[in-house]
Design an enzyme around this catalytic site. Structure first.
Site, PDB file in Angstrom:
ATOM      1  N   GLY A 271       4.446  39.001  87.873  1.00  0.00           N
ATOM      2  CA  GLY A 271       3.848  37.835  88.537  1.00  0.00           C
ATOM      3  C   GLY A 271       3.433  38.231  89.947  1.00  0.00           C
TER       4      GLY A 271
ATOM      5  N   ARG B 273       1.733  41.408  82.875  1.00  0.00           N
ATOM      6  CA  ARG B 273       3.122  41.566  82.438  1.00  0.00           C
ATOM      7  C   ARG B 273       3.216  42.581  81.288  1.00  0.00           C
ATOM      8  NH1 ARG B 273       6.553  38.172  85.011  1.00  0.00           N
ATOM      9  NH2 ARG B 273       5.713  36.242  85.856  1.00  0.00           N
TER      10      ARG B 273
ATOM     11  N   ASP C 186      11.925  42.867  88.655  1.00  0.00           N
ATOM     12  CA  ASP C 186      12.887  43.602  87.825  1.00  0.00           C
ATOM     13  C   ASP C 186      12.237  44.250  86.595  1.00  0.00           C
ATOM     14  OD1 ASP C 186      12.434  41.092  86.830  1.00  0.00           O
ATOM     15  OD2 ASP C 186      14.533  40.632  86.410  1.00  0.00           O
TER      16      ASP C 186
ATOM     17  N   THR D  68       9.161  39.879  94.662  1.00  0.00           N
ATOM     18  CA  THR D  68       9.223  38.662  93.851  1.00  0.00           C
ATOM     19  C   THR D  68       9.464  37.479  94.780  1.00  0.00           C
ATOM     20  OG1 THR D  68      10.483  37.314  92.278  1.00  0.00           O
ATOM     21  CG2 THR D  68      11.680  39.091  93.297  1.00  0.00           C
ATOM     22  N   ILE D  69       8.793  36.375  94.482  1.00  0.00           N
ATOM     23  CA  ILE D  69       9.084  35.176  95.277  1.00  0.00           C
ATOM     24  C   ILE D  69      10.493  34.689  94.987  1.00  0.00           C
ATOM     25  CG2 ILE D  69       6.658  34.456  95.410  1.00  0.00           C
ATOM     26  CD1 ILE D  69       7.490  32.133  93.459  1.00  0.00           C
ATOM     27  N   ASP D  70      11.045  35.053  93.801  1.00  0.00           N
ATOM     28  CA  ASP D  70      12.361  34.536  93.412  1.00  0.00           C
ATOM     29  C   ASP D  70      13.507  35.129  94.225  1.00  0.00           C
ATOM     30  OD1 ASP D  70      10.950  33.182  91.512  1.00  0.00           O
ATOM     31  OD2 ASP D  70      11.839  34.168  89.770  1.00  0.00           O
TER      32      ASP D  70
ATOM     33  N   ASP E 109      15.301  37.682  93.627  1.00  0.00           N
ATOM     34  CA  ASP E 109      16.473  37.994  92.792  1.00  0.00           C
ATOM     35  C   ASP E 109      16.596  39.471  92.428  1.00  0.00           C
ATOM     36  OD1 ASP E 109      14.355  38.132  91.077  1.00  0.00           O
ATOM     37  OD2 ASP E 109      15.182  36.807  89.547  1.00  0.00           O
TER      38      ASP E 109
ATOM     39  N   ARG F  45      13.734  31.739  88.090  1.00  0.00           N
ATOM     40  CA  ARG F  45      14.086  31.869  86.676  1.00  0.00           C
ATOM     41  C   ARG F  45      15.587  32.057  86.488  1.00  0.00           C
ATOM     42  NH1 ARG F  45      11.778  33.281  82.022  1.00  0.00           N
ATOM     43  NH2 ARG F  45       9.705  33.179  82.896  1.00  0.00           N
TER      44      ARG F  45
ATOM     45  N   ARG G  55      10.356   9.936  90.482  1.00  0.00           N
ATOM     46  CA  ARG G  55       9.126  10.693  90.232  1.00  0.00           C
ATOM     47  C   ARG G  55       9.422  12.193  90.293  1.00  0.00           C
ATOM     48  NH1 ARG G  55       7.396   6.323  88.904  1.00  0.00           N
ATOM     49  NH2 ARG G  55       5.543   5.278  89.730  1.00  0.00           N
TER      50      ARG G  55
ATOM     51  N   HIS H 181       2.774  27.336  90.388  1.00  0.00           N
ATOM     52  CA  HIS H 181       2.173  28.541  90.958  1.00  0.00           C
ATOM     53  C   HIS H 181       1.629  28.366  92.366  1.00  0.00           C
ATOM     54  CE1 HIS H 181       2.501  29.399  86.693  1.00  0.00           C
ATOM     55  NE2 HIS H 181       2.542  30.661  87.038  1.00  0.00           N
TER      56      HIS H 181
ATOM     57  N   ARG I 100       3.195  30.643  94.663  1.00  0.00           N
ATOM     58  CA  ARG I 100       2.884  32.074  94.665  1.00  0.00           C
ATOM     59  C   ARG I 100       1.516  32.367  95.274  1.00  0.00           C
ATOM     60  NH1 ARG I 100       4.487  33.915  88.794  1.00  0.00           N
ATOM     61  NH2 ARG I 100       2.295  34.474  88.715  1.00  0.00           N
TER      62      ARG I 100
HETATM   63  O1  F6P Z   1       9.045  36.045  88.374  1.00  0.00           O
HETATM   64  C1  F6P Z   1       8.561  35.143  89.311  1.00  0.00           C
HETATM   65  C2  F6P Z   1       8.161  33.868  88.683  1.00  0.00           C
HETATM   66  O2  F6P Z   1       7.557  33.240  89.744  1.00  0.00           O
HETATM   67  C3  F6P Z   1       9.268  33.022  88.051  1.00  0.00           C
HETATM   68  O3  F6P Z   1       9.968  32.227  88.946  1.00  0.00           O
HETATM   69  C4  F6P Z   1       8.491  32.203  87.073  1.00  0.00           C
HETATM   70  O4  F6P Z   1       9.309  31.758  86.012  1.00  0.00           O
HETATM   71  C5  F6P Z   1       7.464  33.154  86.610  1.00  0.00           C
HETATM   72  O5  F6P Z   1       7.196  34.025  87.668  1.00  0.00           O
HETATM   73  C6  F6P Z   1       6.182  32.493  86.128  1.00  0.00           C
HETATM   74  O6  F6P Z   1       5.241  33.470  85.850  1.00  0.00           O
HETATM   75  P1  F6P Z   1       3.851  33.334  85.101  1.00  0.00           P
HETATM   76  O7  F6P Z   1       3.660  31.903  84.717  1.00  0.00           O
HETATM   77  O8  F6P Z   1       2.854  33.796  86.099  1.00  0.00           O
HETATM   78  O9  F6P Z   1       3.937  34.260  83.943  1.00  0.00           O
END
Ligand code: F6P
Length: 342
Positions: free
Chosen positions: A10, A71, A102, A124-126, A128, A170, A266, A272, A275
C-alpha cells in the site's frame, strides 16, 4: 554501482521523499539508480526506468510514489522469484533497495536468503513494522485522522450524536490511539485490547448525564468484537499475501451503540484519505534519512537489513527482526488514552 529501487505494498506519504533521497545520495557518490515499476510486479516483468536527478526533481512534497506500487508477491506464483533474479542480472543491478511494509520486506528477506544483495526501507501508515520506532507515513495519517476528528466534534455536538470514526490499522491501533488522543476522542477501540461495548455505552451514558450529549468513538479497522468473531471485511478474497480487505467494523459498533443507548449514531470511515496527499515535514525528514541511509548501507555491504529509527538515530537492523511480529501499541499509550475516556 547500479542500484535497483522499488516501492511495494500500500502506498504511503513519504515514498517519493525516499526515492529522491536514494537517487540524490547515489548520484553524489557516482552511482546510478534504476527505478522498478509497480513493486515486485515490475521486477517480475522487467519494467524499469532510469531515475536521474531530473526525474526526482520536485517530488519531495508529493504523495503516492512515482514508481507505482502493487501487492504482487514474487514467491506466490510459479517462477516469479527466479524471474526477478534474472531481471536483476539482465539490468546489471548490483543491489536492490526495496521500500515497503511487512509483506514487501518479507519478500526482500527471502531474496536476501537466496543470495541477492537487498536492503529494505520500512514504510507503512499503520506504524506496525517491528524493529523501528516509527515508520514514515504514520505521522501524516495521524494528522489527517486528527483533523477529521476535530471536524466531527462540532457536527456531533450540534446534533447531539455519537460519531464513530473508523481509521486504518490492520493488526494494530497506532493511528486510532494517536489520532484519538490528539483529537480528544471519548473512546478508542484498538485490536490490541478486547472490545467491551458495555463499557463504551457506559462512557457515552455518563457523558449524557453530565450534560455532554455527544461522543466521539475512534475504532481501528482491525478491531474484532470478540476473539471468536472474525474481522468485518469489504472483500473476502485475500490478496497475494493472504490479507482480506478490511472495513466496516465502525458500522457494526455504531448499530450496537445506537440500539443500546438510543442515541443517534453516525459513522465516518476515513479509508484511503489517510494514505493520500502530501507528507508532513516529520515524514519527509524521516523518509529522506532512511533513503540516504539505505544507499550508505548498500555501499557498506549491509544486506538483508534495513535502516531503522531508534530514538533519534538511524541504525541498520536485520530484516528478520522487522517482520518477526507486528509492532503493537505499548500498554502505556493505551493507559494514556483510557485516562481521557468519558
Ligand atoms: O497496510 C496499510 C493499509 O493501509 C492497512 O491499514 C489497510 O488495511 C490496507 O493498507 C488497505 O490497503 P489497500 O486497500 O490499498 O489494498
Amino acid at each position: 554501482m547500479r542500484l535497483g529501487l522499488l516501492t511495494g505494498g500500500g502506498d504511503c506519504p513519504g515514498l517519493n521523499a525516499v526515492i529522491r533521497a536514494v537517487v540524490r545520495r547515489a548520484d553524489a557518490g557516482g552511482d546510478t539508480v534504476l527505478g522498478i515499476k509497480d513493486g515486485w510486479g515490475g521486477l517480475v516483468q522487467g519494467e524499469v526506468e532510469p531515475l536521474t536527478r531530473l526525474a526526482v526533481s520536485g517530488i519531495l512534497s508529493r504523495g503516492g510514489t512515482i514508481l507505482g506500487s502493487s501487492r504482487t508477491n514474487p514467491f506466490r506464483d510459479g517462477d516469479s522469484g527466479e524471474r526477478c533474479s534474472a531481471n536483476l542480472r539482465r539490468y546489471a543491478l548490483e543491489a536492490l533497495v526495496a521500500v515497503g511494509g511487512d509483506d514487501t520486506l518479507g519478500a526482500a528477506l527471502e531474496f536476501s536468503k537466496r543470495g541477492e544483495k537487498v536492503v529494505g526501507v520500512p514504510k507503512t501508515i499503520d506504524n506496525d513494522v517491528g524493529a523501528t520506532d516509527y515508520t514514515f507515513g504514520f505521522d501524516t495519517a495521524v494528522h489527517i485522522a486528527t483533523e477529521a476528528i476535530d471536524r466531527l466534534h462540532t457536527t456531533a455536538e450540534a446534533h447531539s450524536r455519537v460519531m464513530v470514526v473508523e481509521v486504518m490499522g490492520r493488526h494494530t491501533g497506532w493511528i486510532a490511539a494517536y489520532a484519538g488522543i490528539a483529537g480528544g476522542a471519548h473512546c478508542i477501540l484498538v485490536p490490541e485490547k478486547p472490545v467491551d461495548l458495555g463499557r463504551v455505552c457506559d462512557v457515552i451514558e455518563r457523558r449524557r448525564k453530565r450534560g455532554r450529549h455527544f461522543s466521539i468513538v475512534v475504532v481501528a479497522e482491525g478491531v474484532r468484537l470478540s476473539e471468536t468473531r472474525g474481522y468485518v471485511v469489504q472483500e473476502e478474497t485475500p490478496d497475494a499475501y493472504g490479507h482480506v480487505r478490511l472495513g466496516g467494523i465502525g458500522h457494526v459498533i455504531a448499530r450496537e451503540i445506537e440500539s443500546r443507548t438510543g442515541i443517534e449514531t453516525r459513522v465516518t470511515i476515513l479509508g484511503h484519505v489517510q494514505r493520500g496527499g502530501s507528507p508532513t515535514a516529520y515524514d519527509r525528514i524521516l523518509a529522506t534519512r532512511l533513503g540516504v541511509a539505505a544507499v550508505d548501507m548498500v555501499r557498506a555491504g549491509e544486506f538483508g537489513k534495513m535502516p531503522a529509527l531508534r530514538g533519534d538515530r538511524i541504525v541498520p537492523v536485520p530484516l528478520a527482526d522487522a517482520i518477526a511480529h507486528p509492532k503493537r501499541l505499548p500498554p502505556e499509550i493505551l493507559d494514556v488514552a483510557e485516562t481521557f475516556f468519558g
